[in-house]
Each structure stands twice: as C-alpha cells, then as structure tokens.
Design an enzyme around this catalytic site. Sequence first.
Site, mmCIF file in Angstrom:
data_model
loop_
_atom_site.group_PDB
_atom_site.id
_atom_site.type_symbol
_atom_site.label_atom_id
_atom_site.label_comp_id
_atom_site.label_asym_id
_atom_site.label_seq_id
_atom_site.Cartn_x
_atom_site.Cartn_y
_atom_site.Cartn_z
ATOM 1 N N LYS A 54 0.842 -1.201 0.000
ATOM 2 C CA LYS A 54 0.000 0.000 0.000
ATOM 3 C C LYS A 54 0.879 1.253 0.000
ATOM 4 O O LYS A 54 0.629 2.204 -0.744
ATOM 5 C CB LYS A 54 -0.940 -0.017 1.215
ATOM 6 C CG LYS A 54 -2.082 -1.011 1.024
ATOM 7 C CD LYS A 54 -2.869 -1.312 2.284
ATOM 8 C CE LYS A 54 -3.823 -2.469 2.001
ATOM 9 N NZ LYS A 54 -4.503 -3.006 3.162
ATOM 10 N N GLN A 98 -5.009 -2.127 9.316
ATOM 11 C CA GLN A 98 -4.841 -3.400 8.610
ATOM 12 C C GLN A 98 -5.489 -4.549 9.399
ATOM 13 O O GLN A 98 -5.227 -4.717 10.578
ATOM 14 C CB GLN A 98 -3.341 -3.671 8.399
ATOM 15 C CG GLN A 98 -3.035 -4.923 7.605
ATOM 16 C CD GLN A 98 -3.557 -4.858 6.166
ATOM 17 O OE1 GLN A 98 -3.444 -3.841 5.492
ATOM 18 N NE2 GLN A 98 -4.156 -5.950 5.708
ATOM 19 N N ASP A 121 -11.224 2.408 3.605
ATOM 20 C CA ASP A 121 -11.538 0.997 3.352
ATOM 21 C C ASP A 121 -13.042 0.831 3.082
ATOM 22 O O ASP A 121 -13.479 -0.200 2.580
ATOM 23 C CB ASP A 121 -11.162 0.152 4.585
ATOM 24 C CG ASP A 121 -10.009 -0.800 4.298
ATOM 25 O OD1 ASP A 121 -9.726 -1.053 3.108
ATOM 26 O OD2 ASP A 121 -9.408 -1.301 5.273
#
Length: 285
Positions: A54, A98, A121
Amino acid sequence: METKLIDGKQIAREIRAELKEKIKALKEAGKPVPKLVVILVGEDPASEIYVRNKAKACGWIQMESETIQMRADIREEELLDKIQELNQDPGVNGILVQMPLPAGFDAEKVLDAIDPSKDVDGFHPMNVGKMAIGNPTALESCTPAGVIQLLERSGIEISGKYCVVVGRSNIVGKPMARMLLAKNGTVTVLHSKTQNMDEILKQADIFVSAIGKPKFFRGSQFKEGVVIVDVGIHRSEEGICGDVDTQSCQGIASYITPVPGGVGPMTIAMLLYNTLRAYEQQHEK
Ligand code: NAP
C-alpha cells in the site's frame, strides 16, 4: 467462443495514472498532497506485505503515506487514542487499520472509531449505509468497487443483466451485490445454505465469486457468454489460484478475470482512489 481475459493489472495501472495526474495538478496549484495513514498492529507477515504494498502504491502516484506500526501487546485504548489523534489531524485524509487485528482486539469497535470521512476501506457502518441507500458521498469497499471498475472499463454492460454473486461477507459479497444493483443489474446472492445453486448459476450473465474455495466452480456450470469475475485468492505450492477453475471456462465465458492479475491489483488502486475522494470531500467542506 473466444474467452477474453480482463487485465486487472493494466486497468489498475490506468487508474493509478489518472490519480497521479490529479495529484500532480494539486501540487502545481500549491495545494496539500493527499495523505493515507496505515496502522499495522503486530507482526503478521502477510499483513506486513500488504501494508508495504500500500505504501509503495502511494509512492507510485506521489501520494503521501505513513505506516504506524504498533506492538501486538498494546491495549486497545492505545489504538483507539491513535485513531482519534489521526481523525483530528487535518493533514491526514485517509486512515486504514490493517486487518486482521491480533487476538483480543474488537475489530468492529476499532473500525467504528475511524472518522467515516477518512474511512478509505469503506467498512464504517456510515459508509456501508450511505452506499446501501445510494448516497454518492459514500466511500465504497475497495474490492467490490474494483470489480465494478473492471467491468465498466472492459465495456461490459451491467444494466439489465442477471448478476449472480456467491458469498455474502461484509467486505466483498454484500457490497458487491449492492453495487451491481446500483448499476441496474438484477442481482441474486448465493451462500453456503443456497439449495438450487446449479440452476441459478446456469442463468448468470455476470458471475462474481467470493467464497474462498480453490477452483470450486467449473465452466460446465455456466451458460455460454457468461462474464466471470473471480475474487478468490488461494496460495499453495502450485502457485496462486482463484475460486474458479479458469481453464475449464475457456470457450464458455466471454470474459474472465485471471488469478493472479484480475481483481487483486484493483483493491489497492481503489484504496488510492478512495483516499483522493476523501481528500476532495474534506476540502469541499
Ligand atoms: P468469507 O468472509 O469467508 O466469506 C465467504 C462467503 O462465501 C460466505 O458468505 C459463505 O457463505 C460463502 N461460501 C463459502 N462456501 C460456499 C459454498 N460452498 N457455496 C456457496 N457459498 C459459499 O470470505 P471473503 O472475505 O468474502 O473472501 C472471499 C475470497 O475472496 C477469499 O478467497 C479471499 O481471499 C478473497 N478476497 C480477495 C480480495 C482481493 O483483493 N482480490 C479481497 C478480499 C477477499 P455463508 O455466509 O453461508 O457462510
């Protein structure tokens, strides 16, 4: 029938190039650069790779990024305090924690703590709800949003098509079904309790699999011309494969996403896309 591959690597590259242009324009206009912060708790090797990828992808498009590594034995409050600090920092546009978190953390509580306007997200209930009612300010879940991009950029019409999604997780199946519906698809969601799966599969114009079972579906289960999107990712000694036995779909499917190189590369591209959207929405206020 010729089966065409949907090249996710190439489409992700196109999206990144578009985002890079937009960031360049912001810089040239003297505006701040969008920034994504990724929090990694613990030392799960797979998560470390995802987080590194990322950060690398942010670098490619000149987006700012920061990775905050926290020990697995921190108290949940410390993580929540860090999220609050980032929520309040106007220089941070996107926040991602995460997953999975180490045992003992309440993932739902942690995700709910992220300011919905920075939830790149797209997992916060506020964004899920906005997406469900068709509010255009929703930050959408990256993987299914990537599937929509793959279809649209490949010139595949969704409107009026019979779309069959297998899997009903909160991160893929459910948002996938809602997004296809929003594009005027006629959508059926199948899951592990579905009884007449074969009958339904045979009617699919667009089929999306997100069940997490290697090579579970075969070409003979579909009608000719079906578009097959394979979200599954499985790593084994023989390599990486998806939920679909791709080989058996040759000559039956009109389009198919390969694994690897199909849906996978789109997820990070859509994360970058969401971070820029979050930035734009924050600066519109
Ligand atoms: P998940 O949370 O485990 O959900 C799996 C879903 O599939 C469940 O709804 C389950 O039904 C259904 N299912 C399982 N076996 C089935 C069967 N035999 N027939 C019909 N339905 C069945 O998985 P997920 O997080 O959505 O991920 C699915 C796959 O996508 C995994 O391989 C994952 O690695 C991959 N993935 C890829 C990306 C990417 O970037 N490409 C992103 C996310 C996930 P029930 O609800 O009835 O249990």
